[in-house]
Design a protein around this motif. Structure first.
Motif, PDB file in Angstrom:
ATOM      1  N   HIS A  10       0.916  -0.772  -0.136  1.00 53.53           N
ATOM      2  CA  HIS A  10      -0.151   0.127   0.031  1.00 53.53           C
ATOM      3  C   HIS A  10       0.261   1.281   0.149  1.00 53.53           C
ATOM      4  CE1 HIS A  10      -4.121  -1.314  -0.135  1.00 53.53           C
ATOM      5  NE2 HIS A  10      -3.948  -2.378   1.129  1.00 53.53           N
ATOM      6  N   GLN A  12       3.491   1.878   1.109  1.00 50.85           N
ATOM      7  CA  GLN A  12       4.569   1.849   1.846  1.00 50.85           C
ATOM      8  C   GLN A  12       6.058   1.974   1.412  1.00 50.85           C
ATOM      9  OE1 GLN A  12       4.193   3.669   4.793  1.00 50.85           O
ATOM     10  NE2 GLN A  12       1.826   3.622   4.603  1.00 50.85           N
ATOM     11  N   ARG A  40      -3.584   4.575  -0.525  1.00 50.85           N
ATOM     12  CA  ARG A  40      -2.941   5.229   1.135  1.00 50.85           C
ATOM     13  C   ARG A  40      -1.891   5.385   1.668  1.00 50.85           C
ATOM     14  NH1 ARG A  40      -7.927   2.392   2.400  1.00 50.85           N
ATOM     15  NH2 ARG A  40      -8.821   0.475   1.428  1.00 50.85           N
ATOM     16  N   GLY A  41      -0.316   4.617   0.821  1.00 46.82           N
ATOM     17  CA  GLY A  41       0.662   5.036   1.048  1.00 46.82           C
ATOM     18  C   GLY A  41       0.789   6.132   0.224  1.00 46.82           C
ATOM     19  N   TYR A 193      -0.386   0.075   6.460  1.00 51.30           N
ATOM     20  CA  TYR A 193      -0.200   2.173   6.219  1.00 51.30           C
ATOM     21  C   TYR A 193      -1.401   2.359   7.820  1.00 51.30           C
ATOM     22  CZ  TYR A 193      -5.478   0.297   5.270  1.00 51.30           C
ATOM     23  OH  TYR A 193      -6.459   0.364   5.872  1.00 51.30           O
ATOM     24  N   THR A 215       6.276   1.064   9.915  1.00 52.07           N
ATOM     25  CA  THR A 215       6.478   2.008   9.510  1.00 52.07           C
ATOM     26  C   THR A 215       6.103   3.135   9.673  1.00 52.07           C
ATOM     27  OG1 THR A 215       3.983   2.161   8.759  1.00 52.07           O
ATOM     28  CG2 THR A 215       5.396   0.797   6.909  1.00 52.07           C
TER      29      THR A 215
END
Length: 257
Positions: A10, A12, A40-41, A193, A215
């Protein structure tokens, strides 16, 4: 050669690079991604380009499918707006003014829906345990949840199904960052995420070792698969839960092993 399977990334990219360094990746190793590289990321474009450039194997996830569906529709459509609301806006931002290159869209289009490695069977979301494989497609392999998680028997006798798609902490009683083992399946999407977790996971399927990078905190950790996996009973389907409610029976209990 070591075989590593990665849960949903996603976007990251920084966390993924830390995880790649942590596993001491060698070009001789085989890396498998279960889909949902994007959305999302903040750095979906970098994740996709890195996977393509290094010729790693990736399956099609529901977010790649949503992206493809969006680009096959007009920007005023509900399909396009639905993708943007589910993280697609972050993906577009990561590509900047260049927008998604045609090469990346074509790459997503040709991604396989599943992969059989002999001892393990890789798929993004799961499968319908009540249908033969030849009658299933993207609707099952990229999107399924309840029917798959409610299976009371393994689908394969000789191999385990490894999935992403459903963040593991949504299963009752599962600690953020833990993997989940059901009847013949293992879920390794630990929510890289998501602020409740932040853990990206890579599974060495030959030594049953799980490598993780957070993350948000940048913490790195390694555990044996058995030490970081929660074993669960089949999850009751929505219809089963409704029947339980109608009869006022006790709710189904989960057991932990």
């Amino acid at each position: 050669m070591t075989r590593f399977v990665f849960g949903d990334i996603h976007g990251q990219f920084d966390g993924l690079m830390k995880l790649i360094d942590f596993i001491k990746y060698s070009p001789a190793d085989k890396l498998f991604f279960l889909g949902d590289l994007i959305d999302r990321g903040d750095r979906s474009a970098d994740v996709v380009q890195w996977v393509i450039s290094n010729n790693h194997i990736c399956l099609k996830g529901n977010h790649e499918q949503m992206c493809l569906d969006a680009f096959s529709s007009n920007e005023e459509s509900l399909i396009w707006k639905g993708w943007l609301l589910n993280g697609g806006s972050k993906t577009l931002e990561s590509y900047g003014a260049a927008n998604l290159p045609e090469a990346h869209l074509k790459w997503m289009q040709q991604l396989p829906l599943y992969m059989d490695l002999g001892d393990v069977w890789l798929v993004h979301a799961g499968l319908n345990p009540n249908l033969p494989l030849e009658l299933q497609g993207a609707a099952e392999f990229c999107w399924i949840r309840e029917e798959f998680h409610s299976a009371t028997e393994p689908f394969f006798e000789d191999k385990i199904i490894i999935t992403g798609h459903t963040i593991t902490f949504v299963f009752p009683g599962v600690k953020p960052g833990n993997l989940v083992l059901g009847k013949g399946w293992l879920d390794i999407d630990t929510g890289g995420y998501h602020p409740k977790s932040g853990w990206l996971s890579a599974l060495d399927i030959d030594t049953a070792t799980v490598y993780q990078c957070n993350t948000f905190t940048h913490e790195l950790r390694v555990n044996s698969l058995s030490d970081i996996t929660t074993v669960i009973e089949p999850m009751p389907t929505r219809s089963q839960r409704l029947e339980i409610g109608k009869t006022n029976a006790a709710k189904r209990r989960w057991s932990w092993v």
